[in-house]
Structures are given as C-alpha cells and as structure tokens.
Enzyme design. Structure first.
Site, short mmCIF file in Angstrom:
data_model
loop_
_atom_site.label_atom_id
_atom_site.label_comp_id
_atom_site.label_asym_id
_atom_site.label_seq_id
_atom_site.Cartn_x
_atom_site.Cartn_y
_atom_site.Cartn_z
CG ASP A 9 -2.01 0.97 0.95
OD1 ASP A 9 -2.28 1.54 -0.09
OD2 ASP A 9 -2.92 0.99 2.09
CG LEU B 82 9.92 -16.76 -3.09
CD1 LEU B 82 9.96 -16.75 -1.19
CD2 LEU B 82 10.22 -15.31 -3.34
CG HIS C 268 0.07 2.03 -9.40
ND1 HIS C 268 -0.15 1.61 -8.18
CD2 HIS C 268 -1.12 2.77 -9.69
CE1 HIS C 268 -1.43 2.00 -7.82
NE2 HIS C 268 -1.89 2.65 -8.73
C1 FPP Z 1 -1.69 0.24 -3.42
O1 FPP Z 1 -1.38 1.60 -3.48
C2 FPP Z 1 -1.31 -0.48 -4.27
C3 FPP Z 1 -2.06 -1.23 -5.37
C4 FPP Z 1 -3.53 -0.93 -5.53
C5 FPP Z 1 -1.50 -1.98 -6.34
C6 FPP Z 1 -0.28 -2.80 -5.92
C7 FPP Z 1 0.48 -2.81 -7.16
C8 FPP Z 1 1.83 -2.67 -7.64
C9 FPP Z 1 2.60 -2.83 -6.36
C10 FPP Z 1 1.96 -2.84 -8.95
C11 FPP Z 1 1.41 -3.77 -9.72
C12 FPP Z 1 2.35 -5.24 -9.43
C13 FPP Z 1 1.74 -6.26 -10.14
C14 FPP Z 1 2.34 -7.55 -10.18
C15 FPP Z 1 0.52 -6.02 -11.17
P1 FPP Z 1 -2.59 2.69 -3.51
O2 FPP Z 1 -2.81 3.07 -5.02
O3 FPP Z 1 -3.82 2.17 -2.84
O4 FPP Z 1 -1.92 3.84 -2.79
P2 FPP Z 1 -2.31 4.90 -2.03
O5 FPP Z 1 -3.29 4.15 -0.90
O6 FPP Z 1 -1.28 5.71 -1.50
O7 FPP Z 1 -3.39 5.68 -2.94
#
Ligand code: FPP
Length: 257
Positions: free
Chosen positions: A30, A141, A47
C-alpha cells in the site's frame, strides 16, 4: 522439505517446532499513490515504482530464507478505481509477467496466482496460466500473486464447492472440517501466512486472506510500498522473530517454562 498440509499452521522456516521462521510472508503493498502525490508525480508512477519494489522484495525474500511470498496486487475492490488506473495496473501485470518471468525463473521462483479469473480477459488469463506453467517445476521461493482477489468471495466459492460435493454424494457433511475448507480455497496446498505486512501505515486487512490469517502475526509499517526493500523486509522478519506465537495456548512465561 516437510510436506505441507493444507490449512495447517506453518510454524517455522524448517517446518520444525522452535525454529526461527517465518516460512510465509504476505504483503499488502500500500502507498503507491501517496508516494507519487508527495513528489507531484502521477499515481501511475507510484505503481511503476511499486513494481520495482516488488522485484527487490522477491529477491530479498529468497535471500532471507522465505519459502512463500504472497503479494496483494489487485483486489476485487480495485475495480472501483478510475478506468485509467485499472488499465495501468493491468498493463503493469502484463509487463511484469512478460519481462520478469525469465529472471524469476532463473532465480528458481515458482509463481502461483490466486483470485477470480472468470471475469478477466482471455489474454490476461492466458498470461497468468503461462506464469504458473512455465515456473511450475521451480524449487525456490513460491511467489503467490493475489490478482483480482477477494477473500470473502474465495470463501463463498469454497462453501459452494463443498455444497456441490455434498449434493453429489462425494462429501459427507460430518467430514466438513477446516482441512476440507482449506483444500477448496485458492491457496490450497500453500501454508498459512506466518506474517502479514501492510505498508503505508494503514491498519486493515481489506479482504485479504481472511481465513488463512487466523494465526498470522500482523505488522503495519509506515514505509510507503515504492520505498520497500530488503532492509525493510529484514526489519519485519526481526520483529516477527521477537514475538511469541501461542496459537491459543500458554506462552513460555505463563506456562512457567
Ligand atoms: C496500493 O497503493 C497498491 C495497489 C492497489 C496495487 C499494488 C500494485 C503494484 C505494486 C504494482 C502492480 C504489480 C503487479 C504484479 C500487477 P495505492 O494506490 O492504494 O496507494 P494509496 O493508498 O497511497 O493511494
């Protein structure tokens, strides 16, 4: 390696009682959006940097002796995000599988995907299947990618599967137990997570591994996901090792040990 019983509590890195562990770490990645906002960058950049953090973390997880790493990369609730952001997350997944599969395989990583595949496009489904089949024989892993995953839906689906088995006479209702449920979850055969980390300071499970988290330790870290690295993982593992897991029993002090 010690055989894993579905749904069994995974206790240590060696599968023996009293070891150091953890065997299985699950991460709610997150904070990508906030990381980008703090730098005046588009969320998509957060991202993209999140994928780099993921690459570092997979490497570090293997180096630090983990057997399983589960990552929450797209939740069934993420469909509520703007269409452009959803498209970006899907394109990152495509790129991750296309560009990283080779290097993951060289590292001995085995990929498992959990989540609902029914409503995904054919090309994404094919890509997920390719990631699993091409790495199936790897011995290092296991990287469990939760994509289009929602824990309640997973549990409902497992309950439906059991009901079907009962109706067909394949399952006696008295034989329904925790193992029967675990065996019908997407995570069948994967030991329960020992440690669940959520980055960015939020303290919620957000429909992630609700059944599997029964005895997990939780760690909420202030670090934003794009900044996560091997050092942060090592810190999390050290905190885990400093905790006493009792599984409902008495701790060493209370038991007079
Ligand atoms: C949360 O950050 C993250 C996500 C919803 C997606 C996590 C995805 C990645 C790390 C990249 C994608 C990886 C793959 C393998 C598809 P947020 O956007 O909710 O952050 P915020 O809460 O600060 O807005």
């Amino acid at each position: 390696m010690t055989a894993v019983t579905p749904g069994k509590i995974a206790d240590t890195a060696t599968g023996q009682a009293g070891g150091a562990g953890p065997v299985h770490v699950a991460i709610i990645m997150d904070g990508n959006g906030r990381w980008a906002a703090r730098r005046g960058l588009p969320r998509a950049e957060g991202h993209r940097r999140g994928v780099e953090a993921l690459r570092r973390t997979v490497r570090a997880a293997a180096e630090q002796g983990l057997r399983y790493l589960t990552i929450y990369s797209f939740s069934s609730e993420n469909w509520r995000r703007p269409q452009t952001e959803i498209a970006e997350l899907f394109s990152l997944l495509r790129r991750f599988v296309r560009h990283d599969l080779e290097s993951l395989s060289e590292q001995g990583v085995r990929v498992r995907i959990i989540g609902e595949r029914g409503n995904l496009s054919d090309d994404i489904r094919a890509l997920l299947e390719e990631a699993e089949t091409r790495t199936a024989a790897n011995q290092g892993l296991t990287l469990v990618v939760a994509f289009n995953y929602g824990s309640r839906a997973e549990i409902v689906e497992a309950a439906r599967a059991m009901a079907r088995d009962v109706a067909a006479g394949r399952l006696d209702p008295s034989a329904i137990d925790e193992a029967a449920m675990s065996a019908r979850l997407h995570t069948a055969g994967i030991p329960d997570p020992d440690l669940i980390i959520r980055t960015s300071g939020e303290e919620r499970l957000s429909n992630f591994l609700l059944w599997q988290a029964a005895y997990a330790e939780f760690l909420f870290m202030p670090i934003l996901w794009p900044d996560f690295d091997g050092k942060a993982l090592a810190e999390a593992i050290a905190v885990f090792r400093s905790r006493e897991r009792r599984y409902g029993g008495l701790g060493a002090v209370s038991a007079g040990a």
